[in-house]
Design an enzyme around this catalytic site. Sequence first.
Site, PDB file in Angstrom:
ATOM      1  N   GLU A 157      -1.737   6.821  -4.395  1.00  0.00           N
ATOM      2  CA  GLU A 157      -3.062   7.132  -3.872  1.00  0.00           C
ATOM      3  C   GLU A 157      -2.956   8.405  -3.041  1.00  0.00           C
ATOM      4  O   GLU A 157      -1.981   8.576  -2.288  1.00  0.00           O
ATOM      5  CB  GLU A 157      -3.547   5.976  -2.981  1.00  0.00           C
ATOM      6  CG  GLU A 157      -4.932   6.214  -2.370  1.00  0.00           C
ATOM      7  CD  GLU A 157      -5.419   5.063  -1.489  1.00  0.00           C
ATOM      8  OE1 GLU A 157      -4.578   4.228  -1.064  1.00  0.00           O
ATOM      9  OE2 GLU A 157      -6.632   5.002  -1.220  1.00  0.00           O
TER      10      GLU A 157
ATOM     11  N   HIS B  61       1.107   0.113  -4.090  1.00  0.00           N
ATOM     12  CA  HIS B  61       1.013   1.579  -4.177  1.00  0.00           C
ATOM     13  C   HIS B  61       1.501   2.224  -2.889  1.00  0.00           C
ATOM     14  O   HIS B  61       1.706   1.550  -1.878  1.00  0.00           O
ATOM     15  CB  HIS B  61      -0.430   2.033  -4.489  1.00  0.00           C
ATOM     16  CG  HIS B  61      -1.449   1.771  -3.410  1.00  0.00           C
ATOM     17  ND1 HIS B  61      -2.241   0.648  -3.376  1.00  0.00           N
ATOM     18  CD2 HIS B  61      -1.819   2.500  -2.321  1.00  0.00           C
ATOM     19  CE1 HIS B  61      -3.049   0.699  -2.330  1.00  0.00           C
ATOM     20  NE2 HIS B  61      -2.799   1.815  -1.662  1.00  0.00           N
TER      21      HIS B  61
ATOM     22  N   HIS C  90       0.269   5.107   4.100  1.00  0.00           N
ATOM     23  CA  HIS C  90       0.640   3.695   4.103  1.00  0.00           C
ATOM     24  C   HIS C  90       1.347   3.306   2.822  1.00  0.00           C
ATOM     25  O   HIS C  90       1.295   4.025   1.829  1.00  0.00           O
ATOM     26  CB  HIS C  90      -0.586   2.786   4.313  1.00  0.00           C
ATOM     27  CG  HIS C  90      -1.636   2.877   3.241  1.00  0.00           C
ATOM     28  ND1 HIS C  90      -2.734   3.704   3.335  1.00  0.00           N
ATOM     29  CD2 HIS C  90      -1.771   2.240   2.051  1.00  0.00           C
ATOM     30  CE1 HIS C  90      -3.493   3.569   2.256  1.00  0.00           C
ATOM     31  NE2 HIS C  90      -2.917   2.694   1.449  1.00  0.00           N
TER      32      HIS C  90
END
Lengths: 134, 134
Positions: free
Chosen positions: B130, B79, B7
């Site tokens: 991430e 992010h 994502h």
Amino acid sequence: MIGKLNHVAIVAPDLAAATALYRDTLGAAVSEPVDLPEHGVTTVFVELPNTKIELLHPLGEGGPIAKFLEKNPAGGIHHVCYETDDIKAAAEKLKADGMRVLGDGEPKIGAHGKPVLFLHPKDFVGTLVELEQV
Amino acid sequence: MIGKLNHVAIVAPDLAAATALYRDTLGAAVSEPVDLPEHGVTTVFVELPNTKIELLHPLGEGGPIAKFLEKNPAGGIHHVCYETDDIKAAAEKLKADGMRVLGDGEPKIGAHGKPVLFLHPKDFVGTLVELEQV
């Protein structure tokens, strides 16, 4: 209107270092650098299984990518690009909804030879959004 | 090491407005908002055919998402999350390559119940990254 996420564009202060980071540290497949003088950028694509990361570096003097690097010397995410199947219809719908299409409001041929438009970040949650007709 | 882009996370100053924008103007499928009090965020997922946009808004006082909004009142990209199949091996490789894993350097259980780690933006082209084990 929007379909797949075509790519996330990241501006890199050192394109070779960013390419090596994605290839050697993160283990991703990366392309050779491609100069696009008419767009004032050199690009490297990081090929992920479901989408791409587009690493960007200024080519030549000035231009928006150089300005981005002045403000963000470490680099950073520049824009996201969503696919659409009819860019003219998308532009009309967006303008009817009060969204600002950058430039003269008409789609242009983008860096990858396809019709694109860019939307004002202030209208899109602080995010520069590119739409590309595929 | 990395696989799919899981994502892109975008912090929204007004989660309902951002959700409506993605649903009504961009025509994307969006989830209901989900409160994650232990992570201090409310999330909405925008489901694209190949990946997701995660809209984030602070839940409760303080926390990193509230700080991000103080610096970026219009919101913005927070992010990117890449998938990996072995987060412990990824953490070891990253640290061996001199990369800074945020916090104590060990993977934690993330907002979606899976092991995650975050990498220092200064090591990753100005981008908070991430990694999530899937």
